[in-house]
Design a protein around this motif. Structure first.
Motif, PDB file in Angstrom:
ATOM      1  N   TRP A 112      -9.079  -2.842  -7.029  1.00 23.81           N
ATOM      2  CA  TRP A 112      -8.428  -3.729  -7.998  1.00 23.81           C
ATOM      3  C   TRP A 112      -8.989  -5.141  -7.845  1.00 23.81           C
ATOM      4  CZ3 TRP A 112      -5.261  -7.843  -6.295  1.00 23.81           C
ATOM      5  CH2 TRP A 112      -4.945  -7.837  -4.925  1.00 23.81           C
ATOM      6  N   LYS A 113      -8.904  -5.893  -8.923  1.00 25.33           N
ATOM      7  CA  LYS A 113      -9.354  -7.283  -8.922  1.00 25.33           C
ATOM      8  C   LYS A 113      -8.191  -8.175  -9.329  1.00 25.33           C
ATOM      9  CE  LYS A 113     -14.133  -6.292 -10.032  1.00 25.33           C
ATOM     10  NZ  LYS A 113     -15.211  -6.442 -11.004  1.00 25.33           N
ATOM     11  N   GLU A 114      -8.050  -9.263  -8.625  1.00 24.03           N
ATOM     12  CA  GLU A 114      -6.948 -10.195  -8.875  1.00 24.03           C
ATOM     13  C   GLU A 114      -6.915 -10.666 -10.328  1.00 24.03           C
ATOM     14  OE1 GLU A 114      -5.291 -13.908  -6.377  1.00 24.03           O
ATOM     15  OE2 GLU A 114      -7.290 -14.231  -7.211  1.00 24.03           O
ATOM     16  N   SER A 115      -8.058 -10.863 -10.923  1.00 21.57           N
ATOM     17  CA  SER A 115      -8.132 -11.400 -12.284  1.00 21.57           C
ATOM     18  C   SER A 115      -7.967 -10.341 -13.376  1.00 21.57           C
ATOM     19  CB  SER A 115      -9.465 -12.119 -12.491  1.00 21.57           C
ATOM     20  OG  SER A 115     -10.531 -11.200 -12.306  1.00 21.57           O
ATOM     21  N   GLU A 116      -7.860  -9.062 -12.988  1.00 19.97           N
ATOM     22  CA  GLU A 116      -7.788  -7.997 -13.987  1.00 19.97           C
ATOM     23  C   GLU A 116      -6.592  -7.056 -13.839  1.00 19.97           C
ATOM     24  OE1 GLU A 116     -11.481  -5.880 -13.730  1.00 19.97           O
ATOM     25  OE2 GLU A 116     -12.681  -7.649 -14.206  1.00 19.97           O
ATOM     26  N   VAL A 117      -6.034  -6.945 -12.653  1.00 20.17           N
ATOM     27  CA  VAL A 117      -5.035  -5.912 -12.388  1.00 20.17           C
ATOM     28  C   VAL A 117      -3.772  -6.093 -13.236  1.00 20.17           C
ATOM     29  CG1 VAL A 117      -3.896  -7.070 -10.429  1.00 20.17           C
ATOM     30  CG2 VAL A 117      -3.970  -4.556 -10.526  1.00 20.17           C
ATOM     31  N   ASN A 118      -3.230  -4.984 -13.690  1.00 20.68           N
ATOM     32  CA  ASN A 118      -1.944  -4.958 -14.386  1.00 20.68           C
ATOM     33  C   ASN A 118      -1.267  -3.629 -14.043  1.00 20.68           C
ATOM     34  OD1 ASN A 118      -2.819  -2.900 -16.311  1.00 20.68           O
ATOM     35  ND2 ASN A 118      -3.973  -4.540 -17.317  1.00 20.68           N
ATOM     36  N   TRP A 119      -0.073  -3.406 -14.555  1.00 14.66           N
ATOM     37  CA  TRP A 119       0.698  -2.214 -14.193  1.00 14.66           C
ATOM     38  C   TRP A 119      -0.070  -0.925 -14.475  1.00 14.66           C
ATOM     39  CZ3 TRP A 119       5.321  -1.871 -11.632  1.00 14.66           C
ATOM     40  CH2 TRP A 119       5.893  -0.602 -11.575  1.00 14.66           C
ATOM     41  N   LYS A 120      -0.742  -0.876 -15.612  1.00 17.93           N
ATOM     42  CA  LYS A 120      -1.405   0.355 -16.051  1.00 17.93           C
ATOM     43  C   LYS A 120      -2.556   0.765 -15.142  1.00 17.93           C
ATOM     44  CE  LYS A 120      -3.353   2.507 -20.161  1.00 17.93           C
ATOM     45  NZ  LYS A 120      -3.677   2.316 -21.570  1.00 17.93           N
ATOM     46  N   ILE A 121      -3.319  -0.201 -14.644  1.00 20.87           N
ATOM     47  CA  ILE A 121      -4.518   0.134 -13.872  1.00 20.87           C
ATOM     48  C   ILE A 121      -4.378  -0.137 -12.368  1.00 20.87           C
ATOM     49  CG2 ILE A 121      -6.050  -0.181 -15.850  1.00 20.87           C
ATOM     50  CD1 ILE A 121      -6.822  -2.928 -14.657  1.00 20.87           C
ATOM     51  N   ALA A 122      -3.219  -0.550 -11.926  1.00 21.20           N
ATOM     52  CA  ALA A 122      -3.023  -0.872 -10.502  1.00 21.20           C
ATOM     53  C   ALA A 122      -3.038   0.388  -9.640  1.00 21.20           C
ATOM     54  CB  ALA A 122      -1.697  -1.593 -10.309  1.00 21.20           C
ATOM     55  N   PRO A 123      -3.574   0.273  -8.422  1.00 22.75           N
ATOM     56  CA  PRO A 123      -3.517   1.414  -7.512  1.00 22.75           C
ATOM     57  C   PRO A 123      -2.077   1.699  -7.088  1.00 22.75           C
ATOM     58  CG  PRO A 123      -4.494  -0.503  -6.426  1.00 22.75           C
ATOM     59  CD  PRO A 123      -4.256  -0.876  -7.850  1.00 22.75           C
ATOM     60  N   LYS A 124      -1.805   2.951  -6.837  1.00 22.91           N
ATOM     61  CA  LYS A 124      -0.465   3.390  -6.425  1.00 22.91           C
ATOM     62  C   LYS A 124      -0.358   3.357  -4.901  1.00 22.91           C
ATOM     63  CE  LYS A 124       0.537   4.428 -10.674  1.00 22.91           C
ATOM     64  NZ  LYS A 124       0.323   3.231 -11.432  1.00 22.91           N
ATOM     65  N   PRO A 125       0.859   3.225  -4.373  1.00 21.85           N
ATOM     66  CA  PRO A 125       1.038   3.263  -2.916  1.00 21.85           C
ATOM     67  C   PRO A 125       0.494   4.564  -2.327  1.00 21.85           C
ATOM     68  CG  PRO A 125       3.055   2.556  -4.005  1.00 21.85           C
ATOM     69  CD  PRO A 125       2.121   3.011  -5.088  1.00 21.85           C
ATOM     70  N   VAL A 126      -0.189   4.440  -1.182  1.00 23.28           N
ATOM     71  CA  VAL A 126      -0.769   5.595  -0.513  1.00 23.28           C
ATOM     72  C   VAL A 126       0.078   5.978   0.705  1.00 23.28           C
ATOM     73  CG1 VAL A 126      -2.793   6.473   0.735  1.00 23.28           C
ATOM     74  CG2 VAL A 126      -3.098   5.033  -1.294  1.00 23.28           C
ATOM     75  N   LEU A 127       0.288   5.014   1.604  1.00 23.40           N
ATOM     76  CA  LEU A 127       1.007   5.268   2.851  1.00 23.40           C
ATOM     77  C   LEU A 127       1.988   4.141   3.116  1.00 23.40           C
ATOM     78  CD1 LEU A 127       1.268   6.786   5.620  1.00 23.40           C
ATOM     79  CD2 LEU A 127      -0.518   5.229   6.458  1.00 23.40           C
ATOM     80  N   LYS A 128       3.261   4.476   3.250  1.00 20.12           N
ATOM     81  CA  LYS A 128       4.257   3.455   3.589  1.00 20.12           C
ATOM     82  C   LYS A 128       4.079   3.079   5.061  1.00 20.12           C
ATOM     83  CE  LYS A 128       9.232   2.699   3.606  1.00 20.12           C
ATOM     84  NZ  LYS A 128      10.527   3.303   3.249  1.00 20.12           N
ATOM     85  N   ILE A 129       3.903   1.767   5.294  1.00 29.09           N
ATOM     86  CA  ILE A 129       3.617   1.266   6.644  1.00 29.09           C
ATOM     87  C   ILE A 129       4.871   0.698   7.305  1.00 29.09           C
ATOM     88  CG2 ILE A 129       2.234  -0.376   7.965  1.00 29.09           C
ATOM     89  CD1 ILE A 129       0.314  -0.375   5.482  1.00 29.09           C
ATOM     90  N   ALA A 130       5.656  -0.055   6.543  1.00 27.34           N
ATOM     91  CA  ALA A 130       6.827  -0.724   7.098  1.00 27.34           C
ATOM     92  C   ALA A 130       7.777  -1.123   5.974  1.00 27.34           C
ATOM     93  CB  ALA A 130       6.397  -1.971   7.878  1.00 27.34           C
ATOM     94  N   SER A 131       8.970  -1.513   6.347  1.00 26.73           N
ATOM     95  CA  SER A 131       9.971  -2.038   5.412  1.00 26.73           C
ATOM     96  C   SER A 131      10.678  -3.204   6.085  1.00 26.73           C
ATOM     97  CB  SER A 131      11.008  -0.970   5.061  1.00 26.73           C
ATOM     98  OG  SER A 131      10.418   0.102   4.386  1.00 26.73           O
ATOM     99  N   ILE A 132      11.196  -4.106   5.253  1.00 23.44           N
ATOM    100  CA  ILE A 132      11.954  -5.233   5.785  1.00 23.44           C
ATOM    101  C   ILE A 132      13.081  -5.586   4.827  1.00 23.44           C
ATOM    102  CG2 ILE A 132      10.397  -6.964   4.784  1.00 23.44           C
ATOM    103  CD1 ILE A 132      10.959  -8.662   7.351  1.00 23.44           C
ATOM    104  N   GLN A 133      14.247  -5.861   5.375  1.00 18.69           N
ATOM    105  CA  GLN A 133      15.407  -6.298   4.591  1.00 18.69           C
ATOM    106  C   GLN A 133      15.268  -7.786   4.305  1.00 18.69           C
ATOM    107  OE1 GLN A 133      18.188  -4.281   3.718  1.00 18.69           O
ATOM    108  NE2 GLN A 133      18.997  -5.970   2.519  1.00 18.69           N
TER     109      GLN A 133
END
Length: 189
Positions: A112-133
């Protein structure tokens, strides 16, 4: 005499802070952007804020992408890796009293590129690493990513993360982006 003691105390405190910082490397995100569900074409890569939100049964979800580039730096000797980000604002969903949310941090592909990414073309999550409240605004949050970064660093120097919310209570978290004052960063200690 009091002035000399105060000045000396300030110098000692400053020296201690610099010594502590010299043992760590801080990497500001090299790219970041928010993506908005329901807005498949607009790019938010130059915004001052990053957004995370999920409301079950609606199309108002928001996710944020971060990329870090550790190329050209000696990173083999770190013992701890911490993702640090600043929450500017928390906003409860309309009709809800919940003013907190869990932010999930997951790996994503670097396609992905910062200047082009949007919802339609964004990569999907692969591996959940951590969570924080996240419960407070105007607050720094730190998430330990040591195991993930240590496993990654031998093969890749550029990597991406996505910040999402899976609980779906509709609370919006607005984080400072790399274009903002309090930039997201990865700290290797």
């Amino acid at each position: 005499m009091k002035t000399i003691k105060i000045t000396l105390a300030i110098l000692l405190i400053s020296s201690a802070s610099m010594a502590q910082n010299s043992n760590s490397l801080t990497y500001v995100s090299s790219a970041d952007a928010s993506i908005y569900q329901g807005d498949n074409v607009r790019n938010y890569g130059t915004e001052l804020k990053l957004s995370v939100k999920n409301k079950k049964g609606s199309t108002v979800s928001r996710r944020s992408l971060l990329q870090f580039d550790l190329s050209g730096q000696e990173t083999k000797t770190f013992t701890k890796a911490v993702l640090k980000f600043y929450v500017n604002n928390l906003e409860a969903a309309e009709g809800s009293s919940a003013n907190s949310l869990i932010i999930d941090i997951s790996s994503i592909e670097n396609n992905w590129k910062e200047s082009e990414v949007n919802w339609k073309i964004a990569p999907k999550p692969v591996l959940k690493i951590a969570s924080i409240q996240v419960e407070n605004e105007k607050t720094w949050y730190e998430v330990d990513l040591t195991d993930y970064i240590k496993g990654l660093i031998s093969n890749e120097k550029v990597f991406s993360l996505i910040l999402t919310n899976s609980e779906g209570n509709g609370t919006l978290a607005e984080l400072s982006s790399k274009e903002g004052k309090n930039k997201p960063s990865l700290i290797l200690q």
